[in-house]
Design a protein around this motif. Structure first.
Motif, PDB file in Angstrom:
ATOM      1  N   TRP A 168       4.446   1.356   4.721  1.00 64.11           N
ATOM      2  CA  TRP A 168       4.178   1.436   3.288  1.00 64.11           C
ATOM      3  C   TRP A 168       2.974   0.582   2.896  1.00 64.11           C
ATOM      4  N   LEU A 169       2.742  -0.479   3.647  1.00 62.84           N
ATOM      5  CA  LEU A 169       1.732  -1.456   3.254  1.00 62.84           C
ATOM      6  C   LEU A 169       0.315  -1.004   3.560  1.00 62.84           C
ATOM      7  N   GLY A 170       0.168  -0.103   4.459  1.00 65.43           N
ATOM      8  CA  GLY A 170      -1.153   0.359   4.815  1.00 65.43           C
ATOM      9  C   GLY A 170      -1.189   0.895   6.230  1.00 65.43           C
ATOM     10  N   ALA A 171      -1.214   2.194   6.366  1.00 59.85           N
ATOM     11  CA  ALA A 171      -1.257   2.828   7.684  1.00 59.85           C
ATOM     12  C   ALA A 171      -1.846   4.220   7.519  1.00 59.85           C
ATOM     13  N   ASN A 172      -2.321   4.763   8.630  1.00 54.52           N
ATOM     14  CA  ASN A 172      -2.884   6.106   8.603  1.00 54.52           C
ATOM     15  C   ASN A 172      -1.844   7.181   8.847  1.00 54.52           C
ATOM     16  N   GLN A 173      -0.771   6.804   9.541  1.00 53.57           N
ATOM     17  CA  GLN A 173       0.266   7.772   9.832  1.00 53.57           C
ATOM     18  C   GLN A 173       1.597   7.056  10.016  1.00 53.57           C
TER      19      GLN A 173
END
Length: 226
Positions: A168-173
């Motif tokens: 949720w905090l920051g990812a591409n997938q």
């Protein structure tokens, strides 16, 4: 009263989206599985090392056990953004989040298993001249296995939730990314699909741990009886 589909989709709509949208989220699912397994392995290793260290060093245990408890009083959802600031948007903060939620049940349950070792058997081995290493490897460690597996069951489910929270905090997938995109586009059916797969992953991981427990512990009990 008719409920809008975007608010609460029918089960048939959710199933249809789960089948038809497989191409859209399969890479998200695989990414979450991979992240969960790596974080789970690290968390188990850290938890086991902490438990053994605190057990073998009682003075260290008295000093660090309260800190172990306090580490779980910090909400992960609050700590996670700080990890992103400190370590960036790579895989490192995600693995730290999963490790933090996994190592605690492993450490605490294993410590409890060590503490529940039969005093009579330990006294017998000491009278027989067994060394501390022999007492630990032949008596304390085997007796702590059931408690260790109890912690594994909890950590296995926590690893999936930790992976989703970290995504949720920051990812591409990842399933967490898929769920965030679905929420922002009011695709509630996709949100339910994501929830379903999170539950399935938790159940699969839990089932694998139970199978390993039966294989190792029950197999060991049968050998001892023979």
């Amino acid at each position: 009263m008719d409920v809008p589909a975007w608010l609460l989709p029918a089960p048939t709509v959710i199933v249809q989206e789960g089948v038809a949208g497989w191409v859209n989220y399969q890479h998200h699912l695989l990414s979450t599985i991979r992240l969960s397994l790596i974080g789970f392995a690290i968390g188990v290793t850290v938890g086991l090392v902490v438990a053994i260290s605190l057990h073998l060093l009682p003075t260290v245990k008295q000093a660090f056990y309260p800190l172990l408890i306090l580490s779980q009083n910090i909400p992960i959802i609050v700590l996670a953004p700080l990890l992103v600031i400190w370590f960036g948007f790579g895989v490192m903060p995600k693995l730290i989040v999963i490790t933090l939620v996994c190592f605690f049940p492993i450490a605490v349950s294993t410590l409890d298993g060590f503490r529940q070792t039969s005093y009579e058997l330990m006294h017998y081995m000491q009278m027989a001249g067994a060394s501390k290493r022999q007492i630990f490897t032949k008596l304390e460690l085997p007796h702590a296995l059931p408690s260790f597996f109890s912690g594994l069951k909890i950590a296995a489910t926590y690893s999936v939730m930790g992976a989703v929270i970290s995504e949720w905090l920051g990812a591409n997938q990842g399933i967490g990314v898929y769920m965030t995109l679905a929420q922002s586009s009011f695709r509630t059916d996709r949100v339910f699909v994501a929830i379903f797969f999170i539950m399935v992953l938790c159940m699969i991981f839990f089932g694998i741990i139970i199978a390993l427990e039966k294989l190792l512990i029950k197999g060991r009990v049968k050998e001892e009886k023979v």
